[in-house]
Design a protein around this motif. Structure first.
Motif, PDB file in Angstrom:
ATOM      1  N   GLU A  66      16.651  -5.694 -12.488  1.00 48.29           N
ATOM      2  CA  GLU A  66      16.653  -4.797 -13.654  1.00 48.29           C
ATOM      3  C   GLU A  66      16.965  -3.376 -13.181  1.00 48.29           C
ATOM      4  N   PRO A  67      18.135  -3.146 -12.612  1.00 50.55           N
ATOM      5  CA  PRO A  67      18.413  -1.855 -11.974  1.00 50.55           C
ATOM      6  C   PRO A  67      18.443  -0.652 -12.915  1.00 50.55           C
ATOM      7  N   ASP A  68      18.590  -0.866 -14.207  1.00 46.59           N
ATOM      8  CA  ASP A  68      18.613   0.255 -15.146  1.00 46.59           C
ATOM      9  C   ASP A  68      17.222   0.694 -15.590  1.00 46.59           C
ATOM     10  N   THR A  69      16.206  -0.096 -15.260  1.00 41.18           N
ATOM     11  CA  THR A  69      14.828   0.258 -15.593  1.00 41.18           C
ATOM     12  C   THR A  69      14.182   0.874 -14.360  1.00 41.18           C
ATOM     13  N   VAL A  70      13.947   2.174 -14.432  1.00 42.97           N
ATOM     14  CA  VAL A  70      13.425   2.918 -13.285  1.00 42.97           C
ATOM     15  C   VAL A  70      12.166   3.660 -13.719  1.00 42.97           C
ATOM     16  N   ILE A  71      11.144   3.579 -12.896  1.00 46.15           N
ATOM     17  CA  ILE A  71       9.956   4.397 -13.137  1.00 46.15           C
ATOM     18  C   ILE A  71       9.861   5.424 -12.016  1.00 46.15           C
ATOM     19  N   ARG A  72       9.282   6.557 -12.361  1.00 46.55           N
ATOM     20  CA  ARG A  72       9.118   7.622 -11.371  1.00 46.55           C
ATOM     21  C   ARG A  72       7.637   7.905 -11.188  1.00 46.55           C
ATOM     22  N   THR A  73       7.296   8.227  -9.966  1.00 46.99           N
ATOM     23  CA  THR A  73       5.920   8.550  -9.647  1.00 46.99           C
ATOM     24  C   THR A  73       5.910   9.563  -8.516  1.00 46.99           C
ATOM     25  N   SER A  74       4.742  10.064  -8.221  1.00 40.19           N
ATOM     26  CA  SER A  74       4.609  11.000  -7.108  1.00 40.19           C
ATOM     27  C   SER A  74       4.304  10.225  -5.823  1.00 40.19           C
ATOM     28  N   PRO A  75       4.599  10.797  -4.682  1.00 42.65           N
ATOM     29  CA  PRO A  75       4.238  10.135  -3.427  1.00 42.65           C
ATOM     30  C   PRO A  75       2.733   9.855  -3.325  1.00 42.65           C
ATOM     31  N   THR A  76       1.911  10.769  -3.819  1.00 39.69           N
ATOM     32  CA  THR A  76       0.458  10.585  -3.769  1.00 39.69           C
ATOM     33  C   THR A  76       0.020   9.395  -4.606  1.00 39.69           C
ATOM     34  N   THR A  77       0.550   9.267  -5.809  1.00 40.49           N
ATOM     35  CA  THR A  77       0.190   8.149  -6.677  1.00 40.49           C
ATOM     36  C   THR A  77       0.670   6.827  -6.099  1.00 40.49           C
ATOM     37  N   LEU A  78       1.883   6.802  -5.569  1.00 41.41           N
ATOM     38  CA  LEU A  78       2.401   5.572  -4.960  1.00 41.41           C
ATOM     39  C   LEU A  78       1.566   5.173  -3.753  1.00 41.41           C
ATOM     40  N   ARG A  79       1.196   6.136  -2.931  1.00 34.53           N
ATOM     41  CA  ARG A  79       0.355   5.866  -1.760  1.00 34.53           C
ATOM     42  C   ARG A  79      -0.988   5.266  -2.188  1.00 34.53           C
ATOM     43  N   SER A  80      -1.597   5.817  -3.231  1.00 30.15           N
ATOM     44  CA  SER A  80      -2.875   5.291  -3.728  1.00 30.15           C
ATOM     45  C   SER A  80      -2.719   3.869  -4.243  1.00 30.15           C
ATOM     46  N   PHE A  81      -1.637   3.592  -4.954  1.00 29.87           N
ATOM     47  CA  PHE A  81      -1.385   2.249  -5.468  1.00 29.87           C
ATOM     48  C   PHE A  81      -1.206   1.256  -4.317  1.00 29.87           C
ATOM     49  N   ILE A  82      -0.418   1.615  -3.319  1.00 33.15           N
ATOM     50  CA  ILE A  82      -0.191   0.712  -2.182  1.00 33.15           C
ATOM     51  C   ILE A  82      -1.486   0.446  -1.436  1.00 33.15           C
ATOM     52  N   ARG A  83      -2.291   1.463  -1.225  1.00 37.53           N
ATOM     53  CA  ARG A  83      -3.590   1.261  -0.547  1.00 37.53           C
ATOM     54  C   ARG A  83      -4.477   0.322  -1.348  1.00 37.53           C
ATOM     55  N   ALA A  84      -4.522   0.492  -2.663  1.00 36.19           N
ATOM     56  CA  ALA A  84      -5.353  -0.379  -3.499  1.00 36.19           C
ATOM     57  C   ALA A  84      -4.835  -1.821  -3.479  1.00 36.19           C
ATOM     58  N   ALA A  85      -3.527  -1.979  -3.502  1.00 36.12           N
ATOM     59  CA  ALA A  85      -2.956  -3.336  -3.456  1.00 36.12           C
ATOM     60  C   ALA A  85      -3.249  -4.007  -2.114  1.00 36.12           C
ATOM     61  N   LYS A  86      -3.114  -3.276  -1.036  1.00 35.19           N
ATOM     62  CA  LYS A  86      -3.401  -3.826   0.296  1.00 35.19           C
ATOM     63  C   LYS A  86      -4.876  -4.220   0.440  1.00 35.19           C
ATOM     64  N   ALA A  87      -5.741  -3.459  -0.185  1.00 38.39           N
ATOM     65  CA  ALA A  87      -7.172  -3.714  -0.090  1.00 38.39           C
ATOM     66  C   ALA A  87      -7.645  -4.758  -1.095  1.00 38.39           C
ATOM     67  N   ALA A  88      -6.713  -5.330  -1.849  1.00 39.00           N
ATOM     68  CA  ALA A  88      -7.013  -6.333  -2.886  1.00 39.00           C
ATOM     69  C   ALA A  88      -7.894  -5.760  -3.989  1.00 39.00           C
ATOM     70  N   SER A  89      -7.877  -4.462  -4.164  1.00 37.10           N
ATOM     71  CA  SER A  89      -8.672  -3.812  -5.196  1.00 37.10           C
ATOM     72  C   SER A  89      -8.127  -4.063  -6.594  1.00 37.10           C
ATOM     73  N   LEU A  90      -6.930  -4.607  -6.692  1.00 40.28           N
ATOM     74  CA  LEU A  90      -6.313  -4.839  -7.993  1.00 40.28           C
ATOM     75  C   LEU A  90      -6.351  -6.311  -8.399  1.00 40.28           C
TER      76      LEU A  90
END
Length: 63
Positions: free
Chosen positions: A35-59
């Motif tokens: 779906e290359p035309d669907t793009v979301i934007r975020t900040s590096p801080t928010t993306l970092r927090s999301f990745i940490r939570a996903a890695k920790a199975a917090s989600l």
């Protein structure tokens, strides 16, 4: 208009559908390759927090 350079994980190298990231002047862009035309934007801080939570199975409880 800024044309981002899209990157995907080396773990997805041989996969048809994967998540891709690009650095943009206003943050980080995220899209799914099928779906290359669907793009979301975020900040590096928010993306970092999301990745940490996903890695920790917090989600895992979210459905």
């Amino acid at each position: 208009m800024h044309q981002p350079n899209w990157y995907k994980s080396t773990f997805s190298e041989n996969q048809a559908n994967c998540v891709e990231l690009a650095v943009a002047p206003d943050g980080i862009c995220i899209r799914e390759s099928d779906e290359p035309d669907t793009v979301i934007r975020t900040s590096p801080t928010t993306l970092r927090s999301f990745i940490r939570a996903a890695k920790a199975a917090s989600l895992d409880h979210i459905r």
